[in-house]
Design an enzyme around this catalytic site. Structure first.
Site, mmCIF file in Angstrom:
data_model
loop_
_atom_site.group_PDB
_atom_site.id
_atom_site.type_symbol
_atom_site.label_atom_id
_atom_site.label_comp_id
_atom_site.label_asym_id
_atom_site.label_seq_id
_atom_site.Cartn_x
_atom_site.Cartn_y
_atom_site.Cartn_z
ATOM 1 C CE1 TYR A 1 -1.210 0.297 15.436
ATOM 2 C CE2 TYR A 1 -2.040 0.450 17.679
ATOM 3 C CZ TYR A 1 -2.189 0.032 16.376
ATOM 4 O OH TYR A 1 -3.328 -0.641 16.003
ATOM 5 C CB SER B 1 -6.024 1.728 17.390
ATOM 6 O OG SER B 1 -5.753 1.240 18.693
ATOM 7 C CG ASN C 1 -7.235 -4.369 8.234
ATOM 8 O OD1 ASN C 1 -7.628 -4.333 9.385
ATOM 9 N ND2 ASN C 1 -6.366 -5.302 7.807
ATOM 10 C CB VAL D 1 -1.013 0.040 1.182
ATOM 11 C CG1 VAL D 1 -2.074 -1.019 1.038
ATOM 12 C CG2 VAL D 1 -0.315 -0.028 2.529
ATOM 13 C CB ILE E 1 -8.794 -7.290 18.188
ATOM 14 C CG1 ILE E 1 -9.579 -5.969 18.244
ATOM 15 C CG2 ILE E 1 -9.533 -8.359 17.377
ATOM 16 C CD1 ILE E 1 -10.903 -6.022 18.971
ATOM 17 C CB ALA F 1 1.374 9.369 17.195
ATOM 18 C CB SER F 2 0.362 5.981 13.178
ATOM 19 O OG SER F 2 -0.091 4.728 13.681
ATOM 20 C CE LYS F 3 -3.789 1.726 13.320
ATOM 21 N NZ LYS F 3 -4.452 1.285 12.076
HETATM 22 P P1 NAP Z 1 -2.009 -7.895 11.383
HETATM 23 O O1 NAP Z 1 -2.333 -9.335 11.654
HETATM 24 O O2 NAP Z 1 -0.596 -7.460 11.474
HETATM 25 O O3 NAP Z 1 -2.638 -7.514 9.998
HETATM 26 C C1 NAP Z 1 -2.193 -6.422 9.244
HETATM 27 C C2 NAP Z 1 -2.032 -6.893 7.833
HETATM 28 O O4 NAP Z 1 -1.582 -5.785 7.036
HETATM 29 C C3 NAP Z 1 -0.950 -7.995 7.723
HETATM 30 O O5 NAP Z 1 -1.415 -9.036 6.890
HETATM 31 C C4 NAP Z 1 0.204 -7.232 7.098
HETATM 32 O O6 NAP Z 1 1.066 -8.052 6.333
HETATM 33 C C5 NAP Z 1 -0.534 -6.238 6.215
HETATM 34 N N1 NAP Z 1 0.340 -5.161 5.789
HETATM 35 C C6 NAP Z 1 1.312 -4.533 6.508
HETATM 36 N N2 NAP Z 1 1.931 -3.632 5.750
HETATM 37 C C7 NAP Z 1 1.347 -3.673 4.530
HETATM 38 C C8 NAP Z 1 1.575 -2.971 3.322
HETATM 39 N N3 NAP Z 1 2.554 -2.059 3.225
HETATM 40 N N4 NAP Z 1 0.790 -3.248 2.255
HETATM 41 C C9 NAP Z 1 -0.201 -4.187 2.341
HETATM 42 N N5 NAP Z 1 -0.443 -4.891 3.460
HETATM 43 C C10 NAP Z 1 0.327 -4.645 4.543
HETATM 44 O O7 NAP Z 1 -2.819 -6.975 12.416
HETATM 45 P P2 NAP Z 1 -4.317 -7.061 12.985
HETATM 46 O O8 NAP Z 1 -4.199 -7.309 14.441
HETATM 47 O O9 NAP Z 1 -5.174 -7.921 12.150
HETATM 48 O O10 NAP Z 1 -4.742 -5.525 12.795
HETATM 49 C C11 NAP Z 1 -5.507 -5.097 11.668
HETATM 50 C C12 NAP Z 1 -5.873 -3.633 11.851
HETATM 51 O O11 NAP Z 1 -6.545 -3.443 13.098
HETATM 52 C C13 NAP Z 1 -4.673 -2.695 11.853
HETATM 53 O O12 NAP Z 1 -5.023 -1.479 11.237
HETATM 54 C C14 NAP Z 1 -4.433 -2.456 13.336
HETATM 55 O O13 NAP Z 1 -3.759 -1.256 13.584
HETATM 56 C C15 NAP Z 1 -5.867 -2.436 13.845
HETATM 57 N N6 NAP Z 1 -6.007 -2.730 15.264
HETATM 58 C C16 NAP Z 1 -5.688 -3.973 15.772
HETATM 59 C C17 NAP Z 1 -5.849 -4.207 17.131
HETATM 60 C C18 NAP Z 1 -5.539 -5.542 17.756
HETATM 61 O O14 NAP Z 1 -5.637 -5.648 18.993
HETATM 62 N N7 NAP Z 1 -5.205 -6.560 17.004
HETATM 63 C C19 NAP Z 1 -6.310 -3.184 17.989
HETATM 64 C C20 NAP Z 1 -6.601 -1.943 17.439
HETATM 65 C C21 NAP Z 1 -6.455 -1.725 16.078
HETATM 66 P P3 NAP Z 1 2.331 -8.748 7.090
HETATM 67 O O15 NAP Z 1 1.745 -9.777 7.988
HETATM 68 O O16 NAP Z 1 3.112 -9.286 5.935
HETATM 69 O O17 NAP Z 1 3.015 -7.652 7.830
#
Ligand code: NAP
Length: 240
Positions: free
Chosen positions: A145, A132, A80, A54, A178, A147-149
């Site tokens: 993190y 987030s 996402n 992205v 999550i 700050a970015s959110k």
């Molecule tokens: P995740 O498992 O790390 O999923 C993020 C996905 O984005 C991964 O598949 C990652 O690929 C992919 N990605 C990273 N950089 C990318 C790029 N440059 N281009 C395309 N894809 C890319 O995290 P998640 O826990 O599912 O989180 C998903 C979203 O929810 C994120 O925005 C996160 O900030 C937000 N969130 C999560 C939580 C939580 O507790 N889990 C809480 C609040 C907010 P790689 O695996 O190859 O890096």
């Protein structure tokens, strides 16, 4: 709620695993045509896989054009994909900040800028940005993190105001804690006690990717057609 997204063409970024993957599966169950993105190859039943980074504007542009050519429309984009990393303030480095902001913020602006032009050709569309709870209330050890959110929340509100006249809605979902693979990796590394974490969640449990997917699907649907510029907390009433 079945077929809530029937007829819609949706792109979900970072859908190879975790929350993004479940959002893609939910969108398919709700009747959408789903383009699921990640950097590396993966599979989701009945999704069209579209791999690109992205942060690569040319690749992002080419991907959006290829969807538009194939489908004649793009109705929904779920931003996402993100870099999630925990670092105490004293350990935050410029390279980490740059990497995080490139994915979590700049790529989201890029996506909205380019995809909104294509949405406008068909009279509108919508974005759901994954923010987030840390971007709302802050979190120790997550300065970069959060700050970015926080930036995702601000850009959601501003772009919603700017794009409304084109029939484009922009909302955000702010997940709490999550239980994804990424969360488990970070959690194990932190040495935190899970019971303490759950104790700060009023509803008494960690969130699931499905909790987030239901909220995103609703915001992407026509049932939310009068909702824009909103940040929907899906966090079990947490004080993290
Ligand atoms: P995740 O498992 O790390 O999923 C993020 C996905 O984005 C991964 O598949 C990652 O690929 C992919 N990605 C990273 N950089 C990318 C790029 N440059 N281009 C395309 N894809 C890319 O995290 P998640 O826990 O599912 O989180 C998903 C979203 O929810 C994120 O925005 C996160 O900030 C937000 N969130 C999560 C939580 C939580 O507790 N889990 C809480 C609040 C907010 P790689 O695996 O190859 O890096």
């Amino acid at each position: 709620m079945e077929n809530m997204l029937k007829g819609k063409v949706a792109l979900i970024t970072g859908a190879g695993r975790g929350i993004g993957r479940v959002i893609a599966e939910q969108f398919i169950a709700d009747g959408a045509t789903v383009y699921a993105n990640d950097v590396n190859e993966f599979e989701i039943d009945r999704a069209k896989i579209i791999c690109f980074d992205v942060t690569d504007t040319n690749a992002l542009k080419a991907a959006l054009m290829s969807i538009y050519k194939a489908e004649g429309r793009i109705d929904v984009v779920v931003n996402n994909a993100a870099i999630i990393a925990n670092q105490k303030l004293g350990m935050v480095t410029k390279p980490l900040l740059e990497k995080m902001y490139n994915v979590n913020v700049f790529a989201v602006i890029d996506m909205i800028q380019i995809a909104s032009r294509l949405m406008a050709r068909n009279g509108g569309g919508c974005f759901v940005n994954i923010a987030s709870v840390t971007g709302v209330v802050g979190s120790p050890g997550q300065v970069a993190y959060s700050a970015s959110k926080g930036a995702v929340i601000a850009l959601t509100k501003s772009s919603a105001k700017e794009l409304a006249h084109l029939g484009i809605r922009v909302n955000a979902v702010a997940p709490g804690v999550i239980k994804t693979e990424r969360f488990e990796e970070l959690y194990e590394a932190s040495g935190d006690k899970i019971d303490l974490r759950i104790g700060r969640i009023a509803l008494g449990r960690l969130g699931t990717s499905q909790d987030i997917a239901y909220a995103v699907s609703f915001l992407a649907s026509d049932r939310a057609s009068y909702i824009s510029g909103h940040v929907l907390g899906v966090d079990g009433c947490a004080s993290i």
